[in-house]
Scaffold this active site. Structure first.
Site, mmCIF file in Angstrom:
data_model
loop_
_atom_site.group_PDB
_atom_site.id
_atom_site.type_symbol
_atom_site.label_atom_id
_atom_site.label_comp_id
_atom_site.label_asym_id
_atom_site.label_seq_id
_atom_site.Cartn_x
_atom_site.Cartn_y
_atom_site.Cartn_z
ATOM 1 N N CYS A 28 -2.975 -8.703 -14.854
ATOM 2 C CA CYS A 28 -3.255 -9.477 -16.076
ATOM 3 C C CYS A 28 -4.703 -9.952 -16.100
ATOM 4 O O CYS A 28 -5.349 -9.965 -17.149
ATOM 5 C CB CYS A 28 -2.302 -10.660 -16.194
ATOM 6 S SG CYS A 28 -2.163 -11.644 -14.705
ATOM 7 N N CYS A 59 5.606 -13.917 -10.332
ATOM 8 C CA CYS A 59 4.353 -13.169 -10.135
ATOM 9 C C CYS A 59 4.258 -12.565 -8.731
ATOM 10 O O CYS A 59 4.424 -13.267 -7.737
ATOM 11 C CB CYS A 59 3.183 -14.116 -10.388
ATOM 12 S SG CYS A 59 1.585 -13.382 -10.019
ATOM 13 N N SER A 104 0.866 -1.177 0.000
ATOM 14 C CA SER A 104 0.000 0.000 0.000
ATOM 15 C C SER A 104 0.897 1.220 0.000
ATOM 16 O O SER A 104 2.118 1.085 -0.158
ATOM 17 C CB SER A 104 -0.875 -0.052 1.260
ATOM 18 O OG SER A 104 -1.888 0.913 1.188
ATOM 19 N N CYS A 120 2.601 -6.177 -17.105
ATOM 20 C CA CYS A 120 2.977 -7.000 -15.941
ATOM 21 C C CYS A 120 4.198 -6.372 -15.266
ATOM 22 O O CYS A 120 5.248 -6.232 -15.896
ATOM 23 C CB CYS A 120 3.298 -8.426 -16.359
ATOM 24 S SG CYS A 120 3.974 -9.360 -14.965
ATOM 25 N N ARG A 133 0.561 -3.762 -6.959
ATOM 26 C CA ARG A 133 -0.739 -4.327 -6.578
ATOM 27 C C ARG A 133 -1.825 -3.512 -7.278
ATOM 28 O O ARG A 133 -1.683 -2.284 -7.430
ATOM 29 C CB ARG A 133 -0.886 -4.204 -5.048
ATOM 30 C CG ARG A 133 -2.176 -4.741 -4.463
ATOM 31 C CD ARG A 133 -2.163 -6.248 -4.384
ATOM 32 N NE ARG A 133 -3.357 -6.751 -3.723
ATOM 33 C CZ ARG A 133 -4.462 -7.129 -4.370
ATOM 34 N NH1 ARG A 133 -4.536 -7.046 -5.683
ATOM 35 N NH2 ARG A 133 -5.496 -7.592 -3.699
ATOM 36 N N CYS A 139 -0.263 -9.081 -8.333
ATOM 37 C CA CYS A 139 -0.913 -7.766 -8.403
ATOM 38 C C CYS A 139 -2.292 -7.852 -9.032
ATOM 39 O O CYS A 139 -3.124 -6.990 -8.834
ATOM 40 C CB CYS A 139 -0.034 -6.774 -9.165
ATOM 41 S SG CYS A 139 0.005 -7.041 -10.946
ATOM 42 N N THR A 182 -7.783 1.944 3.065
ATOM 43 C CA THR A 182 -7.598 1.208 4.326
ATOM 44 C C THR A 182 -8.696 1.539 5.323
ATOM 45 O O THR A 182 -9.222 0.643 6.003
ATOM 46 C CB THR A 182 -6.221 1.561 4.932
ATOM 47 O OG1 THR A 182 -5.239 1.339 3.924
ATOM 48 C CG2 THR A 182 -5.914 0.706 6.129
HETATM 49 C C1 LIG Z 1 0.252 1.415 -4.480
HETATM 50 C C2 LIG Z 1 -0.900 1.559 -3.526
HETATM 51 C C3 LIG Z 1 -0.965 2.661 -2.700
HETATM 52 C C4 LIG Z 1 -2.020 2.789 -1.799
HETATM 53 N N1 LIG Z 1 -2.016 3.844 -0.950
HETATM 54 C C5 LIG Z 1 -2.935 3.912 0.031
HETATM 55 C C6 LIG Z 1 -2.847 4.913 1.026
HETATM 56 O O1 LIG Z 1 -1.928 5.738 1.025
HETATM 57 N N2 LIG Z 1 -3.802 4.936 1.976
HETATM 58 C C7 LIG Z 1 -4.808 4.016 2.009
HETATM 59 O O2 LIG Z 1 -5.651 4.081 2.918
HETATM 60 N N3 LIG Z 1 -4.922 3.072 1.073
HETATM 61 C C8 LIG Z 1 -4.005 2.987 0.098
HETATM 62 N N4 LIG Z 1 -4.076 1.988 -0.827
HETATM 63 C C9 LIG Z 1 -5.213 1.058 -0.785
HETATM 64 C C10 LIG Z 1 -5.099 0.090 0.373
HETATM 65 O O3 LIG Z 1 -3.882 -0.600 0.296
HETATM 66 C C11 LIG Z 1 -6.277 -0.877 0.283
HETATM 67 O O4 LIG Z 1 -7.452 -0.134 0.310
HETATM 68 C C12 LIG Z 1 -6.282 -1.856 1.435
HETATM 69 O O5 LIG Z 1 -5.089 -2.573 1.485
HETATM 70 C C13 LIG Z 1 -7.473 -2.812 1.268
HETATM 71 O O6 LIG Z 1 -7.487 -3.719 2.321
HETATM 72 P P1 LIG Z 1 -8.137 -5.156 2.121
HETATM 73 O O7 LIG Z 1 -8.015 -5.831 3.443
HETATM 74 O O8 LIG Z 1 -9.458 -5.033 1.510
HETATM 75 O O9 LIG Z 1 -7.241 -5.896 1.036
HETATM 76 P P2 LIG Z 1 -5.673 -6.181 0.959
HETATM 77 O O10 LIG Z 1 -4.906 -5.185 1.743
HETATM 78 O O11 LIG Z 1 -5.353 -6.348 -0.481
HETATM 79 O O12 LIG Z 1 -5.492 -7.578 1.692
HETATM 80 C C14 LIG Z 1 -6.003 -8.759 1.158
HETATM 81 C C15 LIG Z 1 -5.294 -9.929 1.806
HETATM 82 O O13 LIG Z 1 -5.975 -11.120 1.438
HETATM 83 C C16 LIG Z 1 -5.048 -12.089 0.997
HETATM 84 N N5 LIG Z 1 -5.743 -12.952 0.035
HETATM 85 C C17 LIG Z 1 -6.275 -12.580 -1.153
HETATM 86 N N6 LIG Z 1 -6.876 -13.629 -1.744
HETATM 87 C C18 LIG Z 1 -6.717 -14.679 -0.911
HETATM 88 C C19 LIG Z 1 -7.124 -16.035 -0.965
HETATM 89 N N7 LIG Z 1 -7.843 -16.513 -1.976
HETATM 90 N N8 LIG Z 1 -6.768 -16.867 0.054
HETATM 91 C C20 LIG Z 1 -6.056 -16.394 1.123
HETATM 92 N N9 LIG Z 1 -5.649 -15.099 1.221
HETATM 93 C C21 LIG Z 1 -5.990 -14.255 0.228
HETATM 94 C C22 LIG Z 1 -3.923 -11.270 0.378
HETATM 95 O O14 LIG Z 1 -2.727 -12.018 0.327
HETATM 96 C C23 LIG Z 1 -3.857 -10.078 1.333
HETATM 97 O O15 LIG Z 1 -3.010 -10.339 2.428
HETATM 98 C C24 LIG Z 1 -3.050 1.823 -1.753
HETATM 99 C C25 LIG Z 1 -2.985 0.708 -2.578
HETATM 100 C C26 LIG Z 1 -1.918 0.557 -3.451
HETATM 101 C C27 LIG Z 1 -1.827 -0.665 -4.307
HETATM 102 S S1 SF4 Z 2 -0.727 -10.932 -11.297
HETATM 103 FE FE1 SF4 Z 2 -0.356 -10.958 -13.508
HETATM 104 S S2 SF4 Z 2 0.361 -8.915 -14.001
HETATM 105 FE FE2 SF4 Z 2 0.566 -9.161 -11.768
HETATM 106 S S3 SF4 Z 2 2.637 -9.894 -11.424
HETATM 107 FE FE3 SF4 Z 2 1.338 -11.693 -11.592
HETATM 108 S S4 SF4 Z 2 1.441 -12.247 -13.757
HETATM 109 FE FE4 SF4 Z 2 2.180 -10.139 -13.611
#
Ligand SMILES: Cc1cc2nc3c(=O)[nH]c(=O)nc-3n(C[C@H](O)[C@H](O)[C@H](O)COP(=O)(O)OP(=O)(O)OC[C@H]3O[C@@H](n4cnc5c(N)ncnc54)[C@H](O)[C@@H]3O)c2cc1C
Ligand code: SF4
Length: 550
Positions: free
Chosen positions: A525, A519, A56, A496, A303, A522, A339
């Site tokens: 794809c 991979c 994040s 990717c 991601r 993220c 978050t």
């Molecule tokens: C580059 C970037 C910058 C960001 N900046 C901010 C910011 O500054 N402030 C902010 O508030 N938000 C920010 N966000 C968004 C924030 O990260 C998300 O809103 C937040 O992480 C969502 O929480 P979540 O619990 O829904 O999902 P996630 O944080 O994605 O957590 C999901 C979890 O579930 C696990 N999982 C997924 N599928 C499965 C499965 N089938 N089986 C078992 N485990 C699984 C994953 O491994 C992961 O650990 C940003 C996001 C990105 C990508």
């Molecule tokens: S999820 Fe898809 S796009 Fe992301 S790293 Fe893996 S292969 Fe590449």
């Protein structure tokens, strides 16, 4: 061997099963235990440990944390850096136009927010959850949905020890069935099981398509003289053209750490665009490069982000379970924050699940949760910014951001000139044939400020068991050749962020190579392939990146 000949899976019964140990899943698990200590809760996480797959920014709004753990400010937590300065710039190739704070809609202010590693915050939440008696199983991916009488009855973790060619290796072990009265899906953006649920229960009917961005991030240790603790800086514009949405973030926190990242909206049109290279290019801007000179890059990853907001959130409840967090699409795009809403939706869903369990219910629909979120703080947060993304997509960066800003101002005052705008096409349908575009020439990396993909992936500590079925399932290889390659010039090799896909020439013919072990999960794809021909499914549990503190 077909499934009926395999040994039966062991099954365990819980009151609630949670898929994913991100902020949404862990918050839900903690709240369930706070409300109903005698009810059992299990969390499965596909990362090797909690936080291993969390990437994040992150500047977090503590509203969710304040409700979940009101005493957190008095504890030893990884939430140490309060935002002290907040800057926005519009970038040109060599210039940077600061946008005065007074012009910014108040809802974009970061006053009172904190800069953190979200992975570390999740580890802190997991410790809290375990103290309350939540069982957490990292290293196990939820690979299959279990149904009973049409309702979700839990999940099964994937079998371990299957070779690439499908045969069972010596250590083969069947997955576990984790059965629950309710299952909460907290998989984050583009969850692999959430995607099936949306389809199966028609949850996205009458909603706008979900929109996404890809966020790439590096963590740097910088020269102490260049560190400004608490500084938050966002830019948009260069290096992206006016028709391509996205922007950057730079957050200074903790001991000389700087998180730098770049988001590209996945409705971009030019198949030659490479989000990774745009990120590298961004760091060379005069406003930016000096911060990193003399510094050391510590970590890299990427991601997807869900960007559709209010219009795109599907129905979030279905028989036996619910979607929470970014899997439901609760991210606020102009704030680049999800978050707080991930946590707030974890709280809301847990409160409705606890009430249902208290009434002796199970495996039915938590309809109250679906009905409640739009009138809750999550709904109020998303409603006011609902037109920012459609305006940006329709009018381009300059006019779109100005109109989006105006709309956020008027929404703060209680009205909108635009009503509720539509997003239009899903992201994959926005890609245009290569013939309409010209290749983009990206500069070679210098190895100091800019880098190539493979040395970057190395810093994500990504690791997969190599001898296992490829978890990036190309449904029809002929379509990949005739369309992805011949019409779109192979965009997967560019979108990717981990260099997984390559088209290599062999005996004068292009061959599609999938380096699945690189991979970083993220999900880009799965979102951007122009024919929706790539399906991301979970690899063996524990595989993927091992982010220490992203
Ligand atoms: C580059 C970037 C910058 C960001 N900046 C901010 C910011 O500054 N402030 C902010 O508030 N938000 C920010 N966000 C968004 C924030 O990260 C998300 O809103 C937040 O992480 C969502 O929480 P979540 O619990 O829904 O999902 P996630 O944080 O994605 O957590 C999901 C979890 O579930 C696990 N999982 C997924 N599928 C499965 C499965 N089938 N089986 C078992 N485990 C699984 C994953 O491994 C992961 O650990 C940003 C996001 C990105 C990508
Ligand atoms: S999820 Fe898809 S796009 Fe992301 S790293 Fe893996 S292969 Fe590449």
């Amino acid at each position: 061997m077909n499934t009926s000949e395999l040994p039966a899976r062991e099954a365990m019964e819980f009151d609630t099963v949670v898929v994913g140990a991100g902020p949404a899943g862990l918050t839900a698990a903690i709240r369930l235990k706070q409300l109903a200590p005698d009810k059992s809760v299990v969390v499965v996480e596909k990362g090797s440990e909690v936080g291993a797959h969390i990437l994040s920014g992150a500047v977090i709004d503590p509203i969710g944390l304040d409700r979940l753990i009101p005493e957190w400010r008095g504890e030893d937590t990884p939430i140490k850096t309060a935002v002290s300065a907040d800057r926005f710039y519009m970038l040109g190739a060599s210039a940077a136009l600061p946008l005065p704070a007074a012009l910014m809609p108040p809802l974009l202010s970061n006053h009172g927010n904190f800069i953190v590693s979200l992975g570390e915050v999740c580890r802190y939440l997991s410790r809290k959850a375990e103290v309350l008696g939540v069982e957490i199983y990292p290293g196990f991916a939820a690979a299959e949905l279990l149904f009973e009488n049409g309702a979700v009855a839990g999940i099964a973790t994937g079998d371990m020890g299957i070779a690439k060619d499908g045969h069972h290796k010596p250590g083969f072990a069947r997955g576990m069935e984790l059965r629950g009265k309710y299952t909460l899906f907290a998989e984050g953006a583009r969850g692999s099981l959430s995607k099936i649920l949306v389809e199966r229960f028609g949850l996205a009917r009458e909603r706008e398509p979900q929109k996404y961005g890809i966020g790439l991030k590096e963590l740097w240790q910088v020269d102490p003289a260049k560190h400004r603790t608490g500084l938050v800086q966002h830019t948009f514009g260069w290096p992206l053209d006016n028709r391509t949405g996205g922007g950057s973030f730079i957050y200074h926190f903790d001991d000389n750490l700087v998180a730098v990242g770049f988001v590209v909206h996945l409705n971009y049109r030019n198949p030659y665009l490479s989000p990774f290279e745009e990120f590298q290019r961004f760091k060379t801007h005069p406003l930016v490069r000096d911060t990193f000179e003399g510094g050391k890059r510590l970590c890299y990853g990427a991601r997807a982000i869900s960007e559709g907001g209010w219009q795109s959130v599907p129905k979030v409840a279905f028989p036996g379970g619910a979607l929470i967090g970014c899997g439901a699409g609760f991210l606020n795009v102009p704030r680049i924050k999800g978050t707080h809403n991930a946590m707030m939706s974890g709280l809301l869903a847990a409160e409705h699940v606890a009430a249902a369990l208290g009434q002796g219910r199970g495996n039915d629909e938590i309809a109250d949760y679906d009905a409640a979120w739009r009138a809750s703080p999550i709904g109020r947060d998303l409603w006011r910014v609902r037109n920012a993304k459609p305006l940006w997509s329709k009018f381009g960066t300059l006019a779109g951001i100005a109109l989006g800003g105006l709309d956020m101002w008027t929404n703060t005052l209680g009205f909108s000139l635009f009503g509720t705008l539509k997003h239009g096409k899903p992201d994959y349908a926005a890609l245009e044939p290569a013939a309409k575009h010209r290749p983009i020439a990206y500069a070679k990396p210098d190895g100091k400020l800019t880098f190539d993909r493979l040395s970057s992936v190395y810093l994500s500590n990504t690791n997969h068991e190599e001898d296992q079925p490829v978890h990036l399932v190309v449904r029809d290889l002929a379509v990949q050749k005739s369309s992805e390659h011949d019409v779109y010039a192979g965009p997967s090799a560019r979108y990717c962020p981990a260099g997984v896909y390559e088209w290599v020439e062999e005996a004068g013919k292009p061959r599609y190579v999938i380096n699945a072990q690189n991979c970083v999960h993220c999900k880009t794809c799965d979102i951007k392939d122009p024919n929706q021909n790539i399906n991301w499914v979970p690899p063996e549990g524990g595989g993927g990146p091992n982010y220490p503190n992203m």
